[in-house]
Design a protein around this motif. Structure first.
Motif, PDB file in Angstrom:
ATOM      1  N   ALA A  19      54.334   8.365  33.480  1.00 47.08           N
ATOM      2  CA  ALA A  19      52.955   7.590  33.544  1.00 47.08           C
ATOM      3  C   ALA A  19      51.855   7.965  34.122  1.00 47.08           C
ATOM      4  O   ALA A  19      50.854   7.911  33.271  1.00 47.08           O
ATOM      5  N   VAL A  20      52.038   8.504  35.278  1.00 46.66           N
ATOM      6  CA  VAL A  20      50.676   9.310  35.553  1.00 46.66           C
ATOM      7  C   VAL A  20      50.409  10.658  34.902  1.00 46.66           C
ATOM      8  O   VAL A  20      49.306  10.923  34.590  1.00 46.66           O
ATOM      9  N   VAL A  21      51.381  11.256  34.351  1.00 42.23           N
ATOM     10  CA  VAL A  21      51.030  12.239  33.105  1.00 42.23           C
ATOM     11  C   VAL A  21      50.446  11.900  32.105  1.00 42.23           C
ATOM     12  O   VAL A  21      49.463  12.567  31.711  1.00 42.23           O
ATOM     13  N   ASP A  22      50.965  10.718  31.436  1.00 40.92           N
ATOM     14  CA  ASP A  22      50.414  10.157  30.142  1.00 40.92           C
ATOM     15  C   ASP A  22      48.821   9.816  30.490  1.00 40.92           C
ATOM     16  O   ASP A  22      47.991   9.735  29.772  1.00 40.92           O
ATOM     17  N   GLU A  23      48.738   9.126  31.704  1.00 38.07           N
ATOM     18  CA  GLU A  23      47.483   8.895  31.982  1.00 38.07           C
ATOM     19  C   GLU A  23      46.386   9.693  32.113  1.00 38.07           C
ATOM     20  O   GLU A  23      45.116   9.613  31.506  1.00 38.07           O
ATOM     21  N   ALA A  24      46.868  10.799  32.949  1.00 33.25           N
ATOM     22  CA  ALA A  24      45.935  12.030  32.987  1.00 33.25           C
ATOM     23  C   ALA A  24      45.689  12.695  31.609  1.00 33.25           C
ATOM     24  O   ALA A  24      44.532  13.133  31.480  1.00 33.25           O
ATOM     25  N   THR A  25      46.903  12.859  30.847  1.00 33.12           N
ATOM     26  CA  THR A  25      46.608  13.501  29.457  1.00 33.12           C
ATOM     27  C   THR A  25      45.562  12.324  28.503  1.00 33.12           C
ATOM     28  O   THR A  25      44.754  13.149  27.843  1.00 33.12           O
ATOM     29  N   GLU A  26      45.689  11.372  28.609  1.00 35.37           N
ATOM     30  CA  GLU A  26      44.722  10.446  27.948  1.00 35.37           C
ATOM     31  C   GLU A  26      43.370  10.636  28.418  1.00 35.37           C
ATOM     32  O   GLU A  26      42.198  10.691  27.664  1.00 35.37           O
ATOM     33  N   ARG A  27      43.147  10.880  29.642  1.00 35.55           N
ATOM     34  CA  ARG A  27      41.723  11.245  30.256  1.00 35.55           C
ATOM     35  C   ARG A  27      41.208  12.358  29.576  1.00 35.55           C
ATOM     36  O   ARG A  27      40.136  12.668  29.246  1.00 35.55           O
ATOM     37  N   VAL A  28      42.148  13.438  29.520  1.00 29.33           N
ATOM     38  CA  VAL A  28      41.551  14.576  28.809  1.00 29.33           C
ATOM     39  C   VAL A  28      41.321  14.556  27.588  1.00 29.33           C
ATOM     40  O   VAL A  28      40.160  14.917  26.931  1.00 29.33           O
ATOM     41  N   ALA A  29      42.053  13.701  26.653  1.00 33.25           N
ATOM     42  CA  ALA A  29      41.766  13.483  25.209  1.00 33.25           C
ATOM     43  C   ALA A  29      40.310  12.510  25.188  1.00 33.25           C
ATOM     44  O   ALA A  29      39.571  13.002  24.026  1.00 33.25           O
ATOM     45  N   VAL A  30      40.246  11.593  25.967  1.00 35.26           N
ATOM     46  CA  VAL A  30      39.016  10.937  26.114  1.00 35.26           C
ATOM     47  C   VAL A  30      37.725  11.733  26.155  1.00 35.26           C
ATOM     48  O   VAL A  30      36.703  11.710  25.497  1.00 35.26           O
ATOM     49  N   LYS A  31      37.871  12.884  27.116  1.00 44.25           N
ATOM     50  CA  LYS A  31      36.766  13.486  27.508  1.00 44.25           C
ATOM     51  C   LYS A  31      36.593  14.567  26.183  1.00 44.25           C
ATOM     52  O   LYS A  31      35.468  14.795  25.891  1.00 44.25           O
ATOM     53  N   ALA A  32      37.582  15.083  25.504  1.00 39.65           N
ATOM     54  CA  ALA A  32      37.529  15.879  24.562  1.00 39.65           C
ATOM     55  C   ALA A  32      36.769  15.002  23.199  1.00 39.65           C
ATOM     56  O   ALA A  32      36.192  15.682  22.648  1.00 39.65           O
ATOM     57  N   ARG A  33      37.176  13.917  23.263  1.00 40.38           N
ATOM     58  CA  ARG A  33      36.561  13.347  21.923  1.00 40.38           C
ATOM     59  C   ARG A  33      35.125  13.107  22.332  1.00 40.38           C
ATOM     60  O   ARG A  33      34.466  13.070  21.362  1.00 40.38           O
ATOM     61  N   SER A  34      34.891  12.662  23.569  1.00 39.14           N
ATOM     62  CA  SER A  34      33.481  12.388  23.799  1.00 39.14           C
ATOM     63  C   SER A  34      32.427  13.693  23.538  1.00 39.14           C
ATOM     64  O   SER A  34      31.216  13.698  23.324  1.00 39.14           O
ATOM     65  N   THR A  35      32.941  14.729  23.943  1.00 35.13           N
ATOM     66  CA  THR A  35      32.537  16.145  23.698  1.00 35.13           C
ATOM     67  C   THR A  35      32.641  16.635  22.523  1.00 35.13           C
ATOM     68  O   THR A  35      32.038  18.012  22.226  1.00 35.13           O
ATOM     69  N   ALA A  36      33.491  16.114  21.308  1.00 37.64           N
ATOM     70  CA  ALA A  36      33.532  16.816  20.341  1.00 37.64           C
ATOM     71  C   ALA A  36      32.395  16.973  19.428  1.00 37.64           C
ATOM     72  O   ALA A  36      31.702  16.115  19.292  1.00 37.64           O
ATOM     73  N   PRO A  37      32.192  18.073  18.649  1.00 32.39           N
ATOM     74  CA  PRO A  37      31.110  18.293  17.578  1.00 32.39           C
ATOM     75  C   PRO A  37      31.252  16.905  16.558  1.00 32.39           C
ATOM     76  O   PRO A  37      32.576  16.685  16.108  1.00 32.39           O
ATOM     77  N   GLU A  38      30.216  16.507  16.235  1.00 28.52           N
ATOM     78  CA  GLU A  38      30.660  15.562  15.197  1.00 28.52           C
ATOM     79  C   GLU A  38      30.448  15.806  13.705  1.00 28.52           C
ATOM     80  O   GLU A  38      30.555  14.942  12.796  1.00 28.52           O
ATOM     81  N   ASP A  39      30.549  16.941  13.432  1.00 28.91           N
ATOM     82  CA  ASP A  39      30.304  17.582  12.032  1.00 28.91           C
ATOM     83  C   ASP A  39      31.405  16.814  11.192  1.00 28.91           C
ATOM     84  O   ASP A  39      32.366  17.358  10.988  1.00 28.91           O
ATOM     85  N   GLY A  40      31.011  15.933  10.597  1.00 30.83           N
ATOM     86  CA  GLY A  40      32.061  14.739   9.736  1.00 30.83           C
ATOM     87  C   GLY A  40      32.980  14.008  10.443  1.00 30.83           C
ATOM     88  O   GLY A  40      33.620  13.103   9.859  1.00 30.83           O
ATOM     89  N   GLY A  41      33.082  14.444  11.640  1.00 31.06           N
ATOM     90  CA  GLY A  41      34.026  13.367  12.596  1.00 31.06           C
ATOM     91  C   GLY A  41      35.528  13.662  12.498  1.00 31.06           C
ATOM     92  O   GLY A  41      36.516  13.156  13.249  1.00 31.06           O
TER      93      GLY A  41
END
Length: 89
Positions: A19-41
């Motif tokens: 559960a702790v690992v999954d939570e940390a993994t989701e935080r990384v994904a949220v950060k990656a999505r927030s900084t991802a280039p928008e070129d088409g999405g």
């Protein structure tokens, strides 16, 4: 003092640790999505999370768009998201 390796191995595979690992993994994904280039999405939409059992449970963040390798080579978006999440940002 004698370490019980079996105990630590089972601990690293336990539900609370997963559960702790999954939570940390989701935080990384949220950060990656927030900084991802928008070129088409497409790249941003296809950033997903998962987990797998090895000697211990590990979290996995994956970008599965066809051009993800090019985006990663150019921007290092996932690597930056991992580094920044370790610093509590």
């Amino acid at each position: 003092m004698e370490f019980q390796n079996g105990y630590f191995e089972s601990l690293l595979r336990s539900a609370p640790v997963r559960a702790v690992v999954d939570e940390a993994t989701e935080r990384v994904a949220v950060k990656a999505r927030s900084t991802a280039p928008e070129d088409g999405g497409d790249y941003k939409r296809k950033i997903t999370t998962g987990g797998k059992m090895q000697k211990r449970y590990v979290g996995v963040v994956t970008a599965s768009a066809r051009h993800s390798m090019k985006v990663e080579a150019r921007t290092g978006n996932l690597a930056r998201a991992v580094r920044s999440s370790g610093r509590g940002r």
